[in-house]
Design an enzyme around this catalytic site. Structure first.
Site, short mmCIF file in Angstrom:
data_model
loop_
_atom_site.label_atom_id
_atom_site.label_comp_id
_atom_site.label_asym_id
_atom_site.label_seq_id
_atom_site.Cartn_x
_atom_site.Cartn_y
_atom_site.Cartn_z
N LEU A 151 30.42 29.06 36.68
CA LEU A 151 31.67 29.69 36.29
C LEU A 151 31.32 31.01 35.62
CD1 LEU A 151 33.74 26.82 34.56
CD2 LEU A 151 34.12 27.77 36.84
N ASP A 152 32.17 32.02 35.79
CA ASP A 152 31.96 33.28 35.08
C ASP A 152 31.95 33.01 33.58
OD1 ASP A 152 31.90 34.72 37.41
OD2 ASP A 152 33.94 35.50 37.24
N ARG A 153 31.24 33.83 32.87
CA ARG A 153 31.13 33.68 31.42
C ARG A 153 32.49 33.65 30.75
NH1 ARG A 153 27.58 37.70 27.47
NH2 ARG A 153 27.87 36.52 25.53
N THR A 155 35.34 32.72 32.01
CA THR A 155 36.22 31.69 32.54
C THR A 155 35.94 30.36 31.84
OG1 THR A 155 36.20 32.75 34.72
CG2 THR A 155 36.93 30.47 34.64
N ARG A 265 39.63 36.92 40.87
CA ARG A 265 39.94 38.13 40.11
C ARG A 265 40.26 39.30 41.05
NH1 ARG A 265 34.91 38.09 35.91
NH2 ARG A 265 35.97 39.93 35.05
#
Length: 333
Positions: A151-153, A155, A265
């Protein structure tokens, strides 16, 4: 650099240790050699790892091997002596702080955690440590803990960690073959058109001049474009708050059929409805106003995950409710 790796053991300058022989245990069976080495040679750059494999200094059962060789239980791997810089050595000796995370599900095969925003899933790219390093420190008795996906930081939400190699490969196969169901909650600017339910636009990854990774929508004839499919359902609308200078917003359930970098995004922003708080593809003026209202993160949350259990085959559905700071923003008292 030959003075860094491959020196002869006892007489090596700087007191390099002798080569080590490591026996592969059952938990590591089936792992690629390069990944096996990266776990055992803490702090050694990946370029060095590949170099010592190519040079023949790493051997399995006394035979030369390649980076993609799979190690098997009982194999004996020769690890040559390596020297790393003082800075890297200091970092390797300074472990990540132990930390547990909210658990949604745990058994002998996997852990499903509810990752908070602002925490990277792993160290790298300027981040010393992430969820996986902290979890390993918190659970020193666990021989095997590996990220199933990322997961993105910025998120929050559901993140799977495998406790066995068999579970890791089984779950990663499901992600690769798109057998999982991944739905996020995203708050976007403006009123999302209810009839806009599918975004099927290819994405192109590139680097900015400063080395930052970015993604953009591209055309079907772009040889570097990757087909990307996102499904969108409107959950609710948030009316404009004129007194606070905030526009109307839409809370969306976003299901991804492909797992491209920054897919949600970029896809949402390409439709003129950027995610609230997105510092890469969002409305930067709006983000500044939101920060003054204590909304300091991106409103993207991995809400629901469906997969087949790696041992029983049973279909599992996990839900991670919105964290308080997001829930309160869309439903103010």
């Amino acid at each position: 650099m030959k003075h860094i790796i491959g020196a002869k053991p006892p007489a090596a300058p700087g007191g390099l240790p002798a080569a080590r022989l490591v026996e592969v245990d059952a938990d590591s069976a089936g792992q690629r050699l390069d990944n096996f080495l990266i776990r055992h040679l803490k702090g050694v750059p990946k370029t060095h790892v590949y170099r010592i494999i190519r040079s023949g200094e790493v051997r399995i059962n006394k035979g030369r091997v390649s980076a993609d060789t799979r190690v098997e239980a009982g194999d004996v791997v020769r690890l040559p002596p390596v020297r790393i810089s003082d800075k890297v050595a200091e970092k390797a000796e300074r472990p990540a702080p132990a930390r547990e995370f909210p658990i949604l599900l745990e058994d002998e095969h996997l852990i499903a955690i509810d990752k908070p925003a602002g925490v990277a899933v792993h160290g790298g790219s300027g981040v010393s440590f992430g969820v996986i390093e902290q979890l390993r420190q918190a659970r020193p008795a666990s021989k095997f803990l590996e990220l199933v996906h990322r997961l993105d930081r910025d998120t929050s939400g559901i993140l799977l960690v495998a406790k066995k190699r068999s579970a890791l490969t089984h779950l990663q196969d499901q992600f690769r073959e798109r057998e999982t169901g991944k739905t996020y909650l995203a708050l976007v600017t403006g009123t999302w058109p209810a009839n806009k339910k599918v975004i099927d636009l290819p994405l192109h990854k590139y680097l900015q001049a400063d080395g930052e990774r970015r993604v953009r929508v591209t055309t079907a004839d772009d040889p570097d474009g990757m087909r990307s499919i996102t499904l969108v359902k409107v959950r609710s609308t948030v009316p404009a708050r004129a007194a606070q200078g905030l526009p109307a917003m839409s809370l969306l359930e976003v299901t991804i059929k492909t797992g491209r970098t920054h897919q949600i995004r970029v896809h949402l922003a390409s439709q003129g409805h950027a995610i609230v708080g997105d510092d890469k593809y969002g409305d930067f003026d709006l983000n500044k106003r939101l920060q003054k209202l204590s909304m300091k993160r991106m409103f993207l949350h991995a809400w629901r995950l469906q997969f087949n259990h790696p041992a029983s085959g049973e279909r599992v559905q996990l839900i991670a409710e919105l964290p308080p700071e997001l829930a309160e923003f869309v439903s103010p008292a």
